[in-house]
Design a protein around this motif. Structure first.
Motif, PDB file in Angstrom:
ATOM      1  N   ASP A 105       0.813  -1.211   0.000  1.00 43.23           N
ATOM      2  CA  ASP A 105       0.000   0.000   0.000  1.00 43.23           C
ATOM      3  C   ASP A 105       0.849   1.264   0.000  1.00 43.23           C
ATOM      4  O   ASP A 105       0.392   2.321  -0.427  1.00 43.23           O
ATOM      5  CB  ASP A 105      -0.946   0.033   1.209  1.00 43.23           C
ATOM      6  CG  ASP A 105      -2.056  -0.990   1.080  1.00 43.23           C
ATOM      7  OD1 ASP A 105      -2.305  -1.470  -0.044  1.00 43.23           O
ATOM      8  OD2 ASP A 105      -2.680  -1.308   2.116  1.00 43.23           O
ATOM      9  N   SER A 106       2.070   1.174   0.469  1.00 48.09           N
ATOM     10  CA  SER A 106       2.922   2.360   0.564  1.00 48.09           C
ATOM     11  C   SER A 106       3.901   2.455  -0.600  1.00 48.09           C
ATOM     12  O   SER A 106       4.994   2.999  -0.450  1.00 48.09           O
ATOM     13  CB  SER A 106       3.686   2.338   1.879  1.00 48.09           C
ATOM     14  OG  SER A 106       4.626   1.294   1.858  1.00 48.09           O
ATOM     15  N   LYS A 107       3.520   1.973  -1.778  1.00 48.00           N
ATOM     16  CA  LYS A 107       4.450   1.962  -2.908  1.00 48.00           C
ATOM     17  C   LYS A 107       4.774   3.369  -3.403  1.00 48.00           C
ATOM     18  O   LYS A 107       5.820   3.593  -3.990  1.00 48.00           O
ATOM     19  CB  LYS A 107       3.885   1.117  -4.039  1.00 48.00           C
ATOM     20  CG  LYS A 107       2.581   1.630  -4.604  1.00 48.00           C
ATOM     21  CD  LYS A 107       2.052   0.702  -5.646  1.00 48.00           C
ATOM     22  CE  LYS A 107       0.652   1.164  -6.046  1.00 48.00           C
ATOM     23  NZ  LYS A 107       0.041   0.235  -6.940  1.00 48.00           N
ATOM     24  N   ASP A 108       3.884   4.343  -3.160  1.00 48.05           N
ATOM     25  CA  ASP A 108       4.132   5.711  -3.615  1.00 48.05           C
ATOM     26  C   ASP A 108       5.117   6.448  -2.721  1.00 48.05           C
ATOM     27  O   ASP A 108       5.812   7.343  -3.164  1.00 48.05           O
ATOM     28  CB  ASP A 108       2.823   6.503  -3.656  1.00 48.05           C
ATOM     29  CG  ASP A 108       1.785   5.838  -4.539  1.00 48.05           C
ATOM     30  OD1 ASP A 108       2.158   4.931  -5.302  1.00 48.05           O
ATOM     31  OD2 ASP A 108       0.614   6.233  -4.464  1.00 48.05           O
ATOM     32  N   ARG A 109       5.162   6.088  -1.463  1.00 44.98           N
ATOM     33  CA  ARG A 109       5.998   6.806  -0.502  1.00 44.98           C
ATOM     34  C   ARG A 109       6.822   5.794   0.286  1.00 44.98           C
ATOM     35  O   ARG A 109       6.396   4.658   0.494  1.00 44.98           O
ATOM     36  CB  ARG A 109       5.141   7.627   0.445  1.00 44.98           C
ATOM     37  CG  ARG A 109       4.174   6.792   1.254  1.00 44.98           C
ATOM     38  CD  ARG A 109       3.057   7.620   1.877  1.00 44.98           C
ATOM     39  NE  ARG A 109       2.222   6.866   2.764  1.00 44.98           N
ATOM     40  CZ  ARG A 109       1.398   5.880   2.437  1.00 44.98           C
ATOM     41  NH1 ARG A 109       1.304   5.486   1.198  1.00 44.98           N
ATOM     42  NH2 ARG A 109       0.660   5.278   3.329  1.00 44.98           N
ATOM     43  N   PRO A 110       7.982   6.195   0.738  1.00 49.53           N
ATOM     44  CA  PRO A 110       8.808   5.273   1.534  1.00 49.53           C
ATOM     45  C   PRO A 110       8.187   5.043   2.912  1.00 49.53           C
ATOM     46  O   PRO A 110       7.507   5.908   3.453  1.00 49.53           O
ATOM     47  CB  PRO A 110      10.152   5.988   1.644  1.00 49.53           C
ATOM     48  CG  PRO A 110       9.857   7.421   1.392  1.00 49.53           C
ATOM     49  CD  PRO A 110       8.657   7.473   0.504  1.00 49.53           C
ATOM     50  N   ILE A 111       8.433   3.863   3.462  1.00 51.00           N
ATOM     51  CA  ILE A 111       7.907   3.520   4.774  1.00 51.00           C
ATOM     52  C   ILE A 111       8.762   4.185   5.836  1.00 51.00           C
ATOM     53  O   ILE A 111       9.990   4.110   5.793  1.00 51.00           O
ATOM     54  CB  ILE A 111       7.889   2.003   4.983  1.00 51.00           C
ATOM     55  CG1 ILE A 111       6.930   1.353   3.990  1.00 51.00           C
ATOM     56  CG2 ILE A 111       7.503   1.649   6.402  1.00 51.00           C
ATOM     57  CD1 ILE A 111       6.902  -0.140   4.061  1.00 51.00           C
ATOM     58  N   ASP A 112       8.097   4.844   6.772  1.00 50.05           N
ATOM     59  CA  ASP A 112       8.795   5.440   7.904  1.00 50.05           C
ATOM     60  C   ASP A 112       8.944   4.353   8.957  1.00 50.05           C
ATOM     61  O   ASP A 112       8.042   4.117   9.763  1.00 50.05           O
ATOM     62  CB  ASP A 112       7.993   6.627   8.441  1.00 50.05           C
ATOM     63  CG  ASP A 112       8.697   7.357   9.560  1.00 50.05           C
ATOM     64  OD1 ASP A 112       9.827   6.961   9.904  1.00 50.05           O
ATOM     65  OD2 ASP A 112       8.111   8.317  10.084  1.00 50.05           O
ATOM     66  N   TRP A 113      10.094   3.645   8.959  1.00 53.00           N
ATOM     67  CA  TRP A 113      10.313   2.489   9.821  1.00 53.00           C
ATOM     68  C   TRP A 113      10.325   2.878  11.293  1.00 53.00           C
ATOM     69  O   TRP A 113       9.866   2.114  12.146  1.00 53.00           O
ATOM     70  CB  TRP A 113      11.601   1.773   9.441  1.00 53.00           C
ATOM     71  CG  TRP A 113      11.493   1.122   8.099  1.00 53.00           C
ATOM     72  CD1 TRP A 113      12.048   1.545   6.937  1.00 53.00           C
ATOM     73  CD2 TRP A 113      10.749  -0.053   7.780  1.00 53.00           C
ATOM     74  NE1 TRP A 113      11.705   0.705   5.905  1.00 53.00           N
ATOM     75  CE2 TRP A 113      10.908  -0.297   6.398  1.00 53.00           C
ATOM     76  CE3 TRP A 113       9.957  -0.935   8.514  1.00 53.00           C
ATOM     77  CZ2 TRP A 113      10.316  -1.364   5.751  1.00 53.00           C
ATOM     78  CZ3 TRP A 113       9.375  -2.014   7.866  1.00 53.00           C
ATOM     79  CH2 TRP A 113       9.552  -2.220   6.502  1.00 53.00           C
ATOM     80  N   GLU A 114      10.854   4.051  11.584  1.00 52.36           N
ATOM     81  CA  GLU A 114      10.893   4.489  12.985  1.00 52.36           C
ATOM     82  C   GLU A 114       9.471   4.694  13.517  1.00 52.36           C
ATOM     83  O   GLU A 114       9.139   4.225  14.596  1.00 52.36           O
ATOM     84  CB  GLU A 114      11.690   5.791  13.096  1.00 52.36           C
ATOM     85  CG  GLU A 114      11.841   6.277  14.513  1.00 52.36           C
ATOM     86  CD  GLU A 114      12.643   7.556  14.591  1.00 52.36           C
ATOM     87  OE1 GLU A 114      12.747   8.104  15.696  1.00 52.36           O
ATOM     88  OE2 GLU A 114      13.165   8.014  13.555  1.00 52.36           O
ATOM     89  N   ARG A 115       8.643   5.366  12.742  1.00 51.40           N
ATOM     90  CA  ARG A 115       7.243   5.580  13.142  1.00 51.40           C
ATOM     91  C   ARG A 115       6.505   4.243  13.275  1.00 51.40           C
ATOM     92  O   ARG A 115       5.718   4.043  14.189  1.00 51.40           O
ATOM     93  CB  ARG A 115       6.560   6.480  12.122  1.00 51.40           C
ATOM     94  CG  ARG A 115       5.139   6.810  12.471  1.00 51.40           C
ATOM     95  CD  ARG A 115       4.586   7.827  11.471  1.00 51.40           C
ATOM     96  NE  ARG A 115       3.164   7.926  11.663  1.00 51.40           N
ATOM     97  CZ  ARG A 115       2.272   7.785  10.701  1.00 51.40           C
ATOM     98  NH1 ARG A 115       2.655   7.582   9.470  1.00 51.40           N
ATOM     99  NH2 ARG A 115       0.997   7.867  10.963  1.00 51.40           N
ATOM    100  N   PHE A 116       6.773   3.336  12.331  1.00 48.34           N
ATOM    101  CA  PHE A 116       6.138   2.023  12.371  1.00 48.34           C
ATOM    102  C   PHE A 116       6.528   1.264  13.643  1.00 48.34           C
ATOM    103  O   PHE A 116       5.680   0.680  14.320  1.00 48.34           O
ATOM    104  CB  PHE A 116       6.526   1.210  11.130  1.00 48.34           C
ATOM    105  CG  PHE A 116       5.989  -0.183  11.143  1.00 48.34           C
ATOM    106  CD1 PHE A 116       4.664  -0.424  10.855  1.00 48.34           C
ATOM    107  CD2 PHE A 116       6.808  -1.252  11.458  1.00 48.34           C
ATOM    108  CE1 PHE A 116       4.158  -1.719  10.871  1.00 48.34           C
ATOM    109  CE2 PHE A 116       6.316  -2.544  11.483  1.00 48.34           C
ATOM    110  CZ  PHE A 116       4.982  -2.775  11.189  1.00 48.34           C
ATOM    111  N   ALA A 117       7.838   1.262  13.990  1.00 52.54           N
ATOM    112  CA  ALA A 117       8.315   0.534  15.177  1.00 52.54           C
ATOM    113  C   ALA A 117       7.735   1.131  16.454  1.00 52.54           C
ATOM    114  O   ALA A 117       7.309   0.395  17.356  1.00 52.54           O
ATOM    115  CB  ALA A 117       9.837   0.552  15.221  1.00 52.54           C
ATOM    116  N   ILE A 118       7.679   2.461  16.534  1.00 52.55           N
ATOM    117  CA  ILE A 118       7.107   3.106  17.728  1.00 52.55           C
ATOM    118  C   ILE A 118       5.619   2.791  17.831  1.00 52.55           C
ATOM    119  O   ILE A 118       5.109   2.492  18.907  1.00 52.55           O
ATOM    120  CB  ILE A 118       7.371   4.620  17.686  1.00 52.55           C
ATOM    121  CG1 ILE A 118       8.862   4.882  17.869  1.00 52.55           C
ATOM    122  CG2 ILE A 118       6.563   5.346  18.755  1.00 52.55           C
ATOM    123  CD1 ILE A 118       9.286   6.319  17.619  1.00 52.55           C
ATOM    124  N   GLY A 119       4.921   2.825  16.696  1.00 49.12           N
ATOM    125  CA  GLY A 119       3.494   2.492  16.697  1.00 49.12           C
ATOM    126  C   GLY A 119       3.239   1.052  17.145  1.00 49.12           C
ATOM    127  O   GLY A 119       2.311   0.787  17.913  1.00 49.12           O
TER     128      GLY A 119
END
Length: 128
Positions: A105-119
């Protein structure tokens, strides 16, 4: 003798399944008051992950029961041994499927791994 041992081994599983069916029947009655999950979620996979978590819980419970009863970390039932191992494997497969969907789903934008890990940390931490 083997038949009696099999029946005694299956009683806890019947108890867990009874609890599941009672919970499903109860939820069917009050389900209209529960809000729909946000976003496009796979409701059936959420339910399956719930059952898998319940099977893992019974697997761990029986390990502790054996530890307290005999003093050994062992499992006397091959059914529950495999139920726990297979449930963990399936749980991780479903989680990776859902996670891979987020990546697609995030193919248009890079994944924010830090935000993902904190979430993820707060999502798991808030359940405990």
């Amino acid at each position: 003798m083997m038949h009696d041992q099999l029946i005694n081994t299956l009683w806890p599983l019947f108890g867990v399944l009874l609890v599941c069916f009672v919970a499903m029947a109860t939820m069917a009655g009050i389900g209209r008051w529960i809000p729909e999950p946000a976003g496009n979620r796979f409701k059936s996979l959420d339910g399956l992950r719930g059952f898998l978590a319940l099977f893992v819980l019974s697997h761990h419970s029986l390990y502790w029961y054996e530890r307290i009863s005999t003093g050994n970390w062992s499992m006397s039932s091959i059914l529950y041994e495999n139920l726990g191992k297979c449930s963990v494997s399936m749980f991780f497969m479903l989680s990776s499927f859902l996670f891979f969907g987020k990546i697609l789903d995030s193919k248009d934008r890079p994944i924010d791994w830090e935000r993902f890990a904190i979430g993820r940390f707060f999502r798991i931490g808030m359940r405990v």
